[in-house]
Write an enzyme that holds these catalytic residues in place. Structure first.
Site, PDB file in Angstrom:
ATOM      1  CD1 TRP A  10      10.606 -28.357 -23.871  1.00 39.13           C
ATOM      2  CD2 TRP A  10       9.687 -26.924 -25.548  1.00 39.13           C
ATOM      3  NE1 TRP A  10      10.884 -26.920 -23.713  1.00 39.13           N
ATOM      4  CE2 TRP A  10      10.372 -26.316 -24.839  1.00 39.13           C
ATOM      5  CE3 TRP A  10       9.184 -26.440 -26.644  1.00 39.13           C
ATOM      6  CZ2 TRP A  10      10.495 -24.861 -24.838  1.00 39.13           C
ATOM      7  CZ3 TRP A  10       8.901 -25.166 -26.884  1.00 39.13           C
ATOM      8  CH2 TRP A  10       9.955 -24.355 -25.721  1.00 39.13           C
ATOM      9  CD  GLU A  97       7.267 -40.333 -24.436  1.00 37.37           C
ATOM     10  OE1 GLU A  97       7.552 -39.366 -25.301  1.00 37.37           O
ATOM     11  OE2 GLU A  97       7.051 -40.161 -23.239  1.00 37.37           O
ATOM     12  CB  SER A 211       9.226 -38.570 -12.582  1.00 33.05           C
ATOM     13  OG  SER A 211       7.946 -39.098 -13.337  1.00 33.05           O
ATOM     14  N   GLY A 232      11.305 -34.092 -18.861  1.00 33.97           N
ATOM     15  CA  GLY A 232      10.230 -34.127 -19.899  1.00 33.97           C
ATOM     16  C   GLY A 232       9.199 -33.010 -19.299  1.00 33.97           C
ATOM     17  N   GLY A 233       8.226 -33.261 -18.416  1.00 28.19           N
ATOM     18  CA  GLY A 233       6.989 -32.367 -18.102  1.00 28.19           C
ATOM     19  C   GLY A 233       7.767 -31.272 -17.530  1.00 28.19           C
TER      20      GLY A 233
END
Ligand code: PEP
Length: 254
Positions: A10, A97, A211, A232-233
């Site tokens: 998240w 990140e 992605s 992720g997204g």
């Protein structure tokens, strides 16, 4: 047999409301999956206990980062043992990140992996090259060096707590995905590196991240060395995340 895993990172997103909306529906959909996939939710640490409380037996929970120490005067950090104590079974380590925005080094990643596996958590070790490194033809060398450095302190008997996630930096959150063929080639190369360092390469799960969406997951998961995904997204929407979990083929890769 390698574990098949779909894990939702998240990042710094979410709220108590999202936990309430999303975890229950992912859990009930996950309960009807018959493809053997382990479904993992990795929320911000502050929501871990809320997710654990709703996860039932079917969902696993993880943290996005830990400090490398077991306890002490490290304000703002959490220890691997604390994540385990709260019901987590997975932890990300070395996400790009963290490497890029927080300057996390290979040595720190290795120390965190050591602390995680000693605490009985599964470390999802994230590796991946930048676009510049790929264009310079250095992608495999960069990833090999990250894998070797991260796993430097792992000893016999701990390998079942290691998962490697290949996440090309240029594909994370950009909408650009590696082709299934390119991702497979890198996964095969990682497996070879694992064998070279004496790890049981054929039994370590390798995930692809960058992605991944409902419409590209099946092609990626069909590749022989791709054992799942780090999402992720698309993990922030229950329907999308569940569709990705459903895209895992029922047959094993190993
Ligand atoms: C990630 O955060 O690890 C990731 C792969 O993000 P996304 O799926 O949004 O690219």
């Amino acid at each position: 047999m390698r574990r098949k895993i779909v894990a939702g990172n998240w990042k710094m997103n979410g709220s108590k409301d999202l936990v309430q909306q999303l975890v229950g529906s992912v859990r009930s959909e996950a309960e009807s999956l018959d493809n053997g996939v382990e479904v993992v939710i990795i929320p911000p640490a502050i929501y871990v206990s809320d997710v654990v409380a709703r996860s039932g037996n079917r969902l696993m929970v993880g943290v996005q980062n830990v400090g490398q120490w077991s306890s002490g005067a490290y304000t703002g950090e959490i220890a691997a043992g604390m994540a385990k104590d709260q019901g987590c079974s997975y932890a990300l380590v070395g996400h790009s990140e963290r490497r890029q925005l927080f300057g996390e080094t290979d040595d720190e990643v290795a120390a965190k992996v050591e602390s995680l596996v000693a605490s009985g958590l599964t470390a999802v070790v994230c590796v991946g090259e930048t676009l510049e490194q790929r264009e310079a033809g250095r992608a495999e060398a960069v990833v090999a060096s990250q894998v070797k450095a991260a796993l430097d302190n792992v000893v016999a008997g701990q390998w079942d707590r290691i998962v490697v996630a290949y996440e090309p930096v240029w594909a994370i959150g950009t909408g650009k995905t590696a082709t299934a063929e390119d991702a497979q080639a890198m996964h095969a190369s990682i497996r070879q590196v694992l064998a070279e360092i004496g790890a049981p390469a054929e039994s370590i799960s390798l995930l692809y991240g960058g992605s991944v969406k409902a419409d590209n997951a099946a092609a990626l998961f069909a590749e022989p060395d791709i054992d799942g995904g780090l999402i992720g997204g698309a993990s922030l929407k229950a329907d999308d995340f569940v569709s990705i979990c459903q895209a895992m083929p029922a047959s094993t890769n190993s």
